[in-house]
Structure formats: structure tokens, C-alpha cells
Design an enzyme around this catalytic site. Structure first.
Site, mmCIF file in Angstrom:
data_model
loop_
_atom_site.group_PDB
_atom_site.id
_atom_site.type_symbol
_atom_site.label_atom_id
_atom_site.label_comp_id
_atom_site.label_asym_id
_atom_site.label_seq_id
_atom_site.Cartn_x
_atom_site.Cartn_y
_atom_site.Cartn_z
ATOM 1 N N GLU A 163 -11.427 -0.112 -4.073
ATOM 2 C CA GLU A 163 -10.810 0.425 -2.862
ATOM 3 C C GLU A 163 -9.530 1.145 -3.289
ATOM 4 O O GLU A 163 -9.195 1.211 -4.466
ATOM 5 C CB GLU A 163 -10.502 -0.687 -1.851
ATOM 6 C CG GLU A 163 -9.448 -1.684 -2.306
ATOM 7 C CD GLU A 163 -9.103 -2.715 -1.238
ATOM 8 O OE1 GLU A 163 -9.848 -2.816 -0.242
ATOM 9 O OE2 GLU A 163 -8.090 -3.417 -1.403
ATOM 10 N N ASP A 183 0.826 -1.211 0.000
ATOM 11 C CA ASP A 183 0.000 0.000 0.000
ATOM 12 C C ASP A 183 0.861 1.263 0.000
ATOM 13 O O ASP A 183 0.653 2.175 0.805
ATOM 14 C CB ASP A 183 -0.924 0.026 1.221
ATOM 15 C CG ASP A 183 -1.792 -1.210 1.346
ATOM 16 O OD1 ASP A 183 -2.052 -1.849 0.313
ATOM 17 O OD2 ASP A 183 -2.213 -1.530 2.469
#
Length: 761
Positions: free
Chosen positions: A233, A56
Site C-alpha cells: 500500500e 502518512d
């Protein structure tokens, strides 16, 4: 084992001069043919020098001339322990200096439970400090648990120290019917008027945007959903050519070697949406849209997503993301955590949409990386010793680097490049600064902090041309970019250089001369740093080649009940051929996991070579209602535990096209299933699998989908192992209620030629 710290050596001025990044003694002669600065060479995974996993990732360029990267809280290395989010910095995207964790047990947010995960940091510069947004998976605000929220922390520098706020920016949100919506994956954004926004959300609840206060720490107003639930997302928004572009990740992030995570994009004229893809389909609808920005291409990296965007000194964009090496997908200790290192690749803008390497996807060979360099020799370390005359040494920045001071007029020793030019510099102070490009009259950009204006002017073409805009109240370092390309000159002012300028002005460039002349800075006392002048980077103009159907090899048209070339695996007696179609009721079975009860109708693949398998299927799955997971389409089948299937499918309230993969992945032989998503779904779909056999014997299958049989979306590639001989066929399964019938028009095989890609080996 790799070391967890790898110090980047200090690059000396002499070494920089040797590679052309610092100007040596100058005679003052101009050189209009200066080349672009040499780019560093980087190879994925770029984080391998200091970690096994760095998931991420987010990136920001500090005013000290480094890129700072941040990652979620997984252990950095096999055998390591989870950290409270990680920090590292680099100048060349090859060597990194690990800076430690964002928080310690003593400094973690007081309103996060002791067992809460801290995920997906996103860092922005707001005023004279840095703000980090992050996910808190479990807060102390409700006893039920799993009440995720968005937290924030502030720091004086991108290296910290970070101080968490006393409460969330976005608190936990109760979901209708019980539980808590997934309030994950924050991403900040500042608009042209200085209004700040925060994007957040995930599959359970969708992606939302809210306005936030000037300090970035308080949500204000009513949030708006911008992407449907059960699809996206990891939202990230940039502003490009007057469009707000939402990029977000789709599918499972963490299924080991069968992870199909990918990035899709939509754009809008407003930061609040609605966002639509290149075909005009909304990202917030049941048959959800999205233009592919990044997806796997058959090399060793799969599951490529959860990204950030960084711009280098030439104006070239790069996408920074994580991926999974399908040959080494897990941390060995503790087993079960996906090994997700950080990757970086060039991001091209083709027809207004972002495409990784013009659509070629992730690289795993050496590639040109982002550069800090300037063709005129100005360095982040000491601009006064670089390519300017008339610039004084200014105060040192917060992290100890030298800066420049413009008092009067400073000029590059050499001419800016002929043609398209990109100028970038960091500025600080309350004195007006003028940047002039080109010979008289040239183009002058003026930043006036006292008058709160950004302006651009020229008296070329026999008449004055001007554009100006008001500046919001800001403080600290700002970044000014001036880009002169075909047709226009554009100047942008931002706090963090993350494609979210708070002010922008534009002039048409017709008959304006901006290259082949020194660049001049004029001020009564502005502090500057990181001044670069380069040829402007150019995006690819066309997408990378995709498979094209050639001559028909063989196939089945379902003209009569006899189908001798097709064989059943677990025959379904309800399937029948009539009126030129195979009508196959959707079975209440599946092929994933331990079930293996679904029927398949298979055809031997053509002889070795490149070919395309195609079917046309009609399956009406309705709209919005839950019909998990009814589907039909094409399958490449080696065994019941080793296959790839492409079909139109109901995923909760959405309708999508999924290219799924099952493989025996765990050490104990358990199977792993994941899927990549491709084009927009419709009741009638044309589906293709393009096949290529590598030199090592692997079978590569790339998925293509179409809603009209003419315009194709080519997406992810899965590999089936060497030594297997998969057959190609049809399936119709996933749920018998409500009753639905898949109607197949044909199964055809065409000759094709697999497009080569030097970066996908």
C-alpha cells in the site's frame, strides 16, 4: 505536553549573511571553490515540535520557499480530537508552523459520510493550482458502507483554502465475491509528455494505476494493477535516470511496538509497469518481489513507512515518512491509536534503487537535513538582494514573498562551484529564458513557453550539440533544474519538483566546462524565484555494511537421530530426523495471541557477542492458493509472548518471508503481533538471524534471507529486552491443511561483527 502550534521565526537577511546564505558586498571576483550551503541539522522525529503523531506524510515545496507537509486525520496530540487532515510548513525540518486542518465540518467532501476517515493526503501542483488527493474510507454512494474511494480538492496555494470536488476521482470498486476493494493511499504523477497518472490501492485488491485528465480530477482509460494484493500500500512513484520507480509500504502499519511496516521498491521503463526489483522479480506476482528502501534497524523507531520523497536545493533526495517509537507507541488518550510521528532521512540511490541512508535505515541522532540554501547566496525571500547582478525586483508571489525579474542578462556575482553543479529556480511568464553555465561556449538551457520547447545546446568539442523536447500546455509557476555531473548535463522542467518532470533534455558532458564561471540568466521579462546554485549532491556509492558470517561456532547438522544440543518445547512426535534433515510436518497451531500451542525446537544461544544463526529450510507452499498461514523458519524465543520469528510463509495468495515479533504491549498485558517483510520467498530458503547485544543489554536480531545461500537480503531488526536470555531454534506451524512438510538441513551458529551505524543509536 507539546504545543500544537510552533511559529517559525522570520530569519533575517543579516542572520543569513552570518551563516553564509546571503552574499554581502562583492568585489566581483569569482571564487570557484565555493562550498555547499550549510545544511540545517534535524533530528527524528522531526514533527516533535508541534505534534505527537503526524502519520502518512506528504510533502511539496511551495513557490514561496517553504516545504508544506500534510498528514492523515489522527489527533495531533494525546487527548486531542481527530482533525480532517493536517497541514504544517517548515524551512529547516526542525521548527514547524502548524497551519490547521485541510477541511472543517462545513467544507468536508459532501459525498463522504460523516463518520468517514480522511486519510493519506498527496499534494501536487497542476497548472496554476494545487490538487490534493486523499482517501475517503466510506462514501455515500452505496448503503453497504466501507466503500472507500479517492477524493480530490483544489487550492490556489499549498496552504489552502481547499475546495473538495463534488465526487471521487476513483469511485468505490466492488470486489469479486463481495465487499469493496480498498481504494486507499493515492499518489499523483506527471510523465514527460504531460500525461498525468494516479496510483492507489492497498492489501485488499492490490495497487493500481490509472491515467487522469489534464486537470488531474477525472480518471480516464482502463486502470492497470502494478502490485499484487496482500503485500503493498502507500504507493509513490518517481522518475530517475529514465526509470519509473515505484516505492510502496508493506506489512501492518499500526501494531504498536511490534509494527514492522517497511518500504520496498521496483522499477519499470513505463509508468504503467511492470515493476521489478533489483533481482528482476515482479512486484505483481505470488512470490512477490521488492528491494528494501526503508526498514527498521534496531534503534527506537519501528514501523517506518508510508513515505514521500523531497529534493533539496543541492539535488539531494530525502525520504519523509512516519514511524513508531517502540518505547512510546500509543497516544495515551484515547488509547489504541498508534503514535506515528513524521521522520525524515537522506535517500541515496545505489545501483539504481532508493536506499535510506545507503541502507542504514532510520536515524534517531542529529543528521544533516534538507537545505534551501545556495552557495552563491540567492535567497527565497528576495533573490534581487542576493547573489545576482542585473536582476530587478519582480512582482510579489501569491503568499507575499518578493520575486526577481530578468529583463536582459543577470549574472551571479561569483562563479559556480568547480566540478558538479546543481541549479534550481522557479520561473513564471511567457518570455523565453536562457540559463548559461560555464565559460564560452558553455551550456545554455532555453525554456520557450511560446514555442513550447525545452532545449539545451553547446558548441563545445568543435561541433554543435543540441537536445530539445516539446512542452505540454502548462500555466503558473514552473521549476527548472539543471544538473551537471560526471558524464552529462540534464535539464528538467516540472510543476511541483517531485521527481515527475514533464520535460527533460540531456547532453553528454564530455569536454564541456560548466563550473568555475558565473551562471547567467537571460530573458525579455521572466519572473524568477528561489534561485539556487550549489555543488551537486552526491549519493553514496555503496550500501551500508551488513553482517557477514565468520568462523563456525557450533551447530546441528541432523546427521543422526540424536540432537542433544536441541530441546523441545511442546514436542511434535511426527517430526523426525532422516537422510540428514529434520522433517517436520507443518502443525495446525500457532504461537501468536493466546494459543501458544505450537512446538519449538530450541538451542542455547552462543555466549555473549555478535553471532549469526542460520538454517536452510525447504517448504513447498505452492503458488497463489490460500494457505494461511503455513510457515517455517528460525525463532528467537524468550517466552511464548516474547519472541521474534523469521520464516517463509503463505499470506493469502502470496508467498513472503516475514520477520514477526510478539510482545506484551498493551497496558492490560495483551500481546501485540506484527511483522516486517524481507527478501523474496522460494520453496528452498536460507535464513539468518544476526545477533548483537547493546550496551544497555538489549538483544538485537537482524533478519537475512537468501534463495541460493550466496546472495543475501538483509532486512529489519527487532529488539528483545535486556534481562532476557532468548534461545534460538526452529518452528513449523500455522496450518495443517493442506498437508505440508518443512525440511531443515541444519542449524548453525557463526561468529560475526555487527556493523556500527552512528545514526542508529
Amino acid at each position: 505536553m507539546r504545543t500544537t502550534k510552533h511559529r517559525l521565526a522570520v530569519v533575517t537577511t543579516a542572520l543569513l549573511a552570518a551563516v553564509g546564505l546571503v552574499a554581502g558586498p562583492s568585489s566581483g571576483a569569482t571564487r570557484p571553490d565555493d562550498p555547499a550551503p550549510p545544511r540545517p541539522v534535524a533530528q527524528n522525529a522531526v514533527s516533535d515540535s508541534f505534534s505527537d503523531t503526524y502519520a502518512d506524510p506528504s510533502v511539496i515545496r511551495g513557490k514561496d520557499g517553504w516545504w508544506y507537509t500534510y498528514a492523515t486525520s489522527d489527533p495531533l496530540v494525546s487527548g486531542g480530537t481527530p482533525g480532517l487532515m493536517h497541514m504544517a510548513r517548515t524551512k529547516d525540518w526542525s521548527s514547524f508552523e502548524y497551519l490547521g486542518t485541510v477541511f472543517t465540518d462545513a467544507t468536508r467532501p459532501t459525498w463522504a459520510t460523516r463518520t468517514s476517515g480522511l486519510w493519506a493526503p498527496d499534494v501536487r501542483k497542476i497548472g496554476d493550482r494545487y490538487v490534493m488527493y486523499f482517501t475517503v474510507t466510506d462514501s455515500t454512494q452505496h448503503p453497504q458502507g466501507d466503500d472507500s474511494a479517492i477524493g480530490a480538492a483544489t487550492a490556489p496555494t499549498p496552504a489552502g483554502p481547499w475546495t473538495a470536488t463534488d465526487g471521487p476521482v476513483v469511485p468505490p470498486r466492488a470486489a469479486p465475491g463481495g465487499g469493496w476493494w480498498w481504494t486507499f493511499d493515492p499518489s499523483g504523477f506527471t510523465d514527460l509528455d504531460g500525461q498525468r497518472y494516479l496510483y492507489y490501492g492497498s492489501y485488499f485488491g492490490g495497487i493500481w494505476v490509472t491515467k487522469v485528465a489534464d486537470d488531474g480530477l477525472t480518471a480516464v482509460g482502463e486502470p492497470v494493477r502494478v502490485a499484487v494484493d496482500n503485500r503493498y500500500e502507500g504507493a509513490y512513484v518517481v522518475r530517475r535516470d529514465g526509470w519509473y520507480v515505484l516505492m510502496a509500504s508493506a506489512a501492518n502499519c499500526c501494531a504498536g511496538p511490534s509494527t514492522g511496516y517497511s518500504v520496498f521498491a521496483g522499477r519499470s521503463r513505463s509508468p504503467m509497469g511492470p515493476f521489478v526489483d533489483a533481482e528482476g522479480t515482479s512486484l505483481d506476482t505470488s512470490a512477490v518481489g521488492g528491494t528494501i528502501a526503508l526498514t527498521q534497524n534496531g534503534n527506537r523507531f519501528v514501523g517506518v513507512g508510508h513515505h514521500a520523497v523531497v529534493t533539496d536545493s543541492t539535488g539531494a533526495d530525502f525520504v519523509v515518512y512516519h514511524g513508531i517509537d517502540r518505547h512510546d507507541p500509543w497516544l495515551a488518550e484515547p488509547f489504541g491509536i498508534n503514535r506515528r510521528p513524521m521522520l525524515a532521512d537522506r535517500l541515496d540511490w545505489v545501483d539504481g534503487f532508493p536506499r535510506t541512508r545507503a541502507g542504514a535505515g532510520p536515524s534517531d541522532t542529529p543528521q544533516p537535513g534538507p537545505t534551501l540554501g545556495s552557495s552563491l547566496g540567492i535567497t527565497p525571500e528576495d533573490p534581487a538582494a542576493g547573489g545576482f547582478t542585473g536582476m530587478r525586483v519582480g512582482p510579489r508571489d501569491r503568499l507575499g514573498g518578493a520575486t526577481g525579474l530578468v529583463r536582459g542578462t543577470a549574472s551571479t556575482r561569483r562563479a559556480a562551484p568547480a566540478g558538479d553543479v546543481h541549479v534550481r529556480l522557479d520561473i513564471r511568464g511567457d518570455k523565453p529564458l536562457r540559463v548559461t553555465l560555464g565559460r564560452a561556449p558553455g551550456v545554455t538551457v532555453t525554456v520557450d513557453p511560446r514555442g513550447r520547447t525545452l532545449g539545451m545546446s553547446t558548441s563545445g568539442a568543435g561541433r554543435p550539440l543540441r537536445d530539445s523536447t516539446a512542452l505540454p500546455s502548462t500555466s503558473g509557476w514552473q521549476t527548472l533544474t539543471v544538473r551537471a555531473t560526471d558524464g552529462q548535463v540534464r535539464a528538467s522542467l516540472s510543476e511541483d519538483d517531485l521527481h515527475d518532470p514533464y520535460a527533460e533534455v540531456t547532453l553528454e558532458r564530455d569536454r564541456l566546462r560548466v563550473g568555475s564561471a558565473p551562471v547567467r540568466l537571460s530573458s525579455g521579462g521572466t519572473v524568477v524565484d528561489n534561485v539556487v546554485v550549489t555543488p551537486a549532491a552526491q549519493d553514496a556509492r555503496e550500501l551500508a555494511p551488513v553482517p557477514q558470517a565468520g568462523p563456525l561456532i557450533t551447530g546441528e547438522e541432523f546427521d543422526d537421530a540424536s540432537t542433544p544440543a536441541l530441546t523441545w518445547v511442546r514436542e511434535n512426535p511426527q517430526a523426525r530426523v532422516e537422510d540428514g534433515q529434520l522433517r517436520w510436518p507443518v502443525e495446525g497451531t500457532d504461537l501468536t495471541g493466546g494459543g501458544n500451542q505450537a512446538g519449538l525446537l530450541l538451542h542455547d544461544a552462543p555466549d555473549d557477542g555478535d553471532w549469526i544463526a542460520q538454517t536452510k529450510v525447504h517448504l513447498d507452499l505452492g503458488t497463489d492458493e490460500i494457505r494461511n498461514y503455513q510457515q517455517a523458519g528460525l525463532v528467537a524465543h524468550a517466552t511464548d509472548d516474547d519472541f521474534a520469528r523469521l520464516g517463509t510463509v503463505a499470506i493469502w495468495n502470496t508467498r513472503q518471508t516475514e520477520f514477526g515479533r510478539e510482545v506484551a504491549a498493551a497496558p492490560d498485558g495483551r500481546t501485540s503481533y506484527g511483522g516486517a517483510l524481507v527478501g523474496t520467498a522460494a520453496p528452498t530458503m536460507w535464513l539468518r538471524l544476526a545477533h548483537h547485544r547493546t550496551a544497555e543489554g538489549e538483544h538485537l536480531y537482524r533478519a537475512g534471507t537468501s534463495r541460493d545461500g550466496r546472495t543475501w537480503t538483509w532486512g529489519a531488526t527487532w529488539a528483545l529486552g535486556a534481562g532476557t536470555e532468548p534461545r534460538i531454534g526452529l518452528y513449523s506451524h500455522g496450518g495443517a491443511s493442506p498437508a505440508a512438510v518443512a525440511s531443515f538441513d541444519h542449524l548453525r551458529f557463526y561468529r560475526t561483527r555487527w556493523p556500527s551505524d552512528p545514526g542508529a543509536g
